[in-house]
Design an enzyme around this catalytic site. Structure first.
Site, PDB file in Angstrom:
ATOM      1  CE  LYS A 160      -4.345   1.237   2.348  1.00  0.00           C
ATOM      2  NZ  LYS A 160      -5.271   0.966   1.248  1.00  0.00           N
TER       3      LYS A 160
HETATM    4  N1  PPE Z   1      -7.601  -2.281  -2.870  1.00  0.00           N
HETATM    5  C1  PPE Z   1      -7.104  -0.999  -2.632  1.00  0.00           C
HETATM    6  C2  PPE Z   1      -6.625  -0.436  -3.927  1.00  0.00           C
HETATM    7  C3  PPE Z   1      -7.332  -0.419  -1.404  1.00  0.00           C
HETATM    8  O1  PPE Z   1      -6.919   0.896  -1.486  1.00  0.00           O
HETATM    9  C4  PPE Z   1      -8.176  -1.171  -0.463  1.00  0.00           C
HETATM   10  C5  PPE Z   1      -8.249  -0.262   0.843  1.00  0.00           C
HETATM   11  C6  PPE Z   1      -8.347  -2.325  -0.644  1.00  0.00           C
HETATM   12  C7  PPE Z   1      -7.970  -3.123  -1.809  1.00  0.00           C
HETATM   13  C8  PPE Z   1      -9.008  -3.214   0.459  1.00  0.00           C
HETATM   14  O2  PPE Z   1      -8.024  -3.562   1.677  1.00  0.00           O
HETATM   15  P1  PPE Z   1      -8.272  -3.604   2.963  1.00  0.00           P
HETATM   16  O3  PPE Z   1      -8.824  -2.414   3.659  1.00  0.00           O
HETATM   17  O4  PPE Z   1      -7.159  -4.131   3.749  1.00  0.00           O
HETATM   18  O5  PPE Z   1      -9.472  -4.775   3.038  1.00  0.00           O
HETATM   19  N2  PPE Z   1      -8.487   1.001   0.643  1.00  0.00           N
HETATM   20  C9  PPE Z   1      -8.269   1.803   1.858  1.00  0.00           C
HETATM   21  C10 PPE Z   1      -8.064   3.328   1.620  1.00  0.00           C
HETATM   22  C11 PPE Z   1      -9.445   3.879   0.950  1.00  0.00           C
HETATM   23  C12 PPE Z   1      -9.237   5.316   0.656  1.00  0.00           C
HETATM   24  O6  PPE Z   1      -9.772   6.120   0.033  1.00  0.00           O
HETATM   25  O7  PPE Z   1      -8.462   6.116   1.514  1.00  0.00           O
HETATM   26  C13 PPE Z   1      -9.312   1.589   2.964  1.00  0.00           C
HETATM   27  O8  PPE Z   1     -10.261   0.933   2.585  1.00  0.00           O
HETATM   28  O9  PPE Z   1      -9.152   2.027   4.132  1.00  0.00           O
END
Ligand code: PPE
Length: 305
Positions: A160
């Site tokens: 990330k």
């Molecule tokens: N893919 C992406 C590209 C992504 O940013 C997130 C989380 C996920 C999958 C899901 O990951 P997880 O939260 O570990 O299940 N995105 C974060 C940021 C969003 C934002 O706009 O800032 C979040 O959901 O916190």
């Protein structure tokens, strides 16, 4: 996709400072070159007090992300876990979103960041439904983006890093300009990757599928949790590559993410999939039971504040 609701204190490099004092220099390296890694974590109200969902796993991912961009953090995942809990207590919030970020600060110019300091910050604030107030119940309309998911050999999506999110922002803005709530990106090979801030799942004939990490998607902790919850409920879950028509012909489609939680998708590129289906609803109900501490078999995923 939301205005920030200000809190009181922010943790920065081991100390609490007032929210308004948590500023950084305009020549900070990360601002110019995207040299930062971050996390998004949620704290939920439970019957035993507030609890953070998969906190340690998020902090472990942050340390891995930092190592990937050659930015060794001066804090361990355990240190960051403790700091996040302390930040929630200091801000007296019972449910909130937690945003740790580590970045190359002020002191170097040029693409090589190694002489810039590494600053680590944790902020918390209330953040309700990510994709709109009706999203969780009614589902959302999404569109496949004309932007491709950045390649794993350009900016790897399994970790990330802030730099990834220019790609997300372009896709999301395009989707909203076309009247959708959120975008889905295909990778360079044309396979389904993920939403701009969510992992994606499809259901067909009772079988659940989601793209494998090797297709360049973030190793989402909600994705990982939902796979486990679904298997524990007896469903078959495949991690397999999907093409765009798998979305158009699915019985059910949904997003997972910390911010998005488990959001049903009712249409993709104007192909109507329909109201949230039975498997989506069953998984969503169980997910909200788990994060609210109503499913004791998953208590190890919760850290009480
Ligand atoms: N893919 C992406 C590209 C992504 O940013 C997130 C989380 C996920 C999958 C899901 O990951 P997880 O939260 O570990 O299940 N995105 C974060 C940021 C969003 C934002 O706009 O800032 C979040 O959901 O916190």
């Amino acid at each position: 996709m939301a205005d920030i609701q200000e809190g009181k204190y922010i943790w920065r490099n081991g100390q609490f400072i007032a929210w308004a004092d948590a500023t950084t220099h305009v020549l900070s390296h990360a601002l110019h070159y995207g040299t930062a890694v971050f996390e998004g974590i949620r704290c939920y109200k439970t019957e035993d007090g507030s609890a953070v969902f998969r906190l340690k796993d998020h902090m472990k991912r942050m340390v891995r992300s930092a190592n990937m961009i050659l930015m060794p953090l001066p804090y361990s995942a355990d240190d960051l876990t403790e700091a996040a809990l302390e930040t929630i207590r200091k801000n007296e919030l019972d449910s909130c979103y937690i945003r740790p970020i580590a970045y190359r600060g002020y002191g170097a110019v040029g693409v090589n960041p190694r002489t810039a300091p590494i600053d680590v910050v944790i902020a918390v604030w209330p953040w309700d439904a990510y994709l709109g107030s009706t999203a969780l119940e009614e589902g959302i309309a999404v569109g496949i983006s004309s932007w491709r998911q950045r390649s794993v050999n350009a900016i790897p999506g399994t970790v990330k890093s802030s730099a990834s999110y220019l790609n997300s922002g372009l896709a999301n803005m395009e989707a909203q300009d076309h009247g959708y709530v959120e975008a889905i990106l295909l990778n360079e090979a044309g396979l389904v990757a993920e939403g701009s801030g969510e992992n994606i799942f499809v259901v067909r004939d009772g079988v659940i599928s989601t793209p494998p990490l090797s297709d360049g998607v973030l190793e989402g902790l909600t994705r990982n949790s939902v796979i486990q919850i679904a298997r524990d409920l007896g469903f078959v879950v495949h991690e397999r590559s999907l093409v765009r028509t798998d979305l158009y012909t699915a019985d059910e489609v949904f997003f997972t993410g910390t911010a998005a939680e488990l959001t049903p998708i009712h249409s993709v590129d104007n192909r109507e999939i329909g109201k949230p289906g039975p498997i989506t609803k069953q998984l969503q109900t169980k997910f909200f039971d788990v994060v609210a501490g109503r499913a004791s078999e998953y208590d190890e995923w919760l850290d009480v504040v």
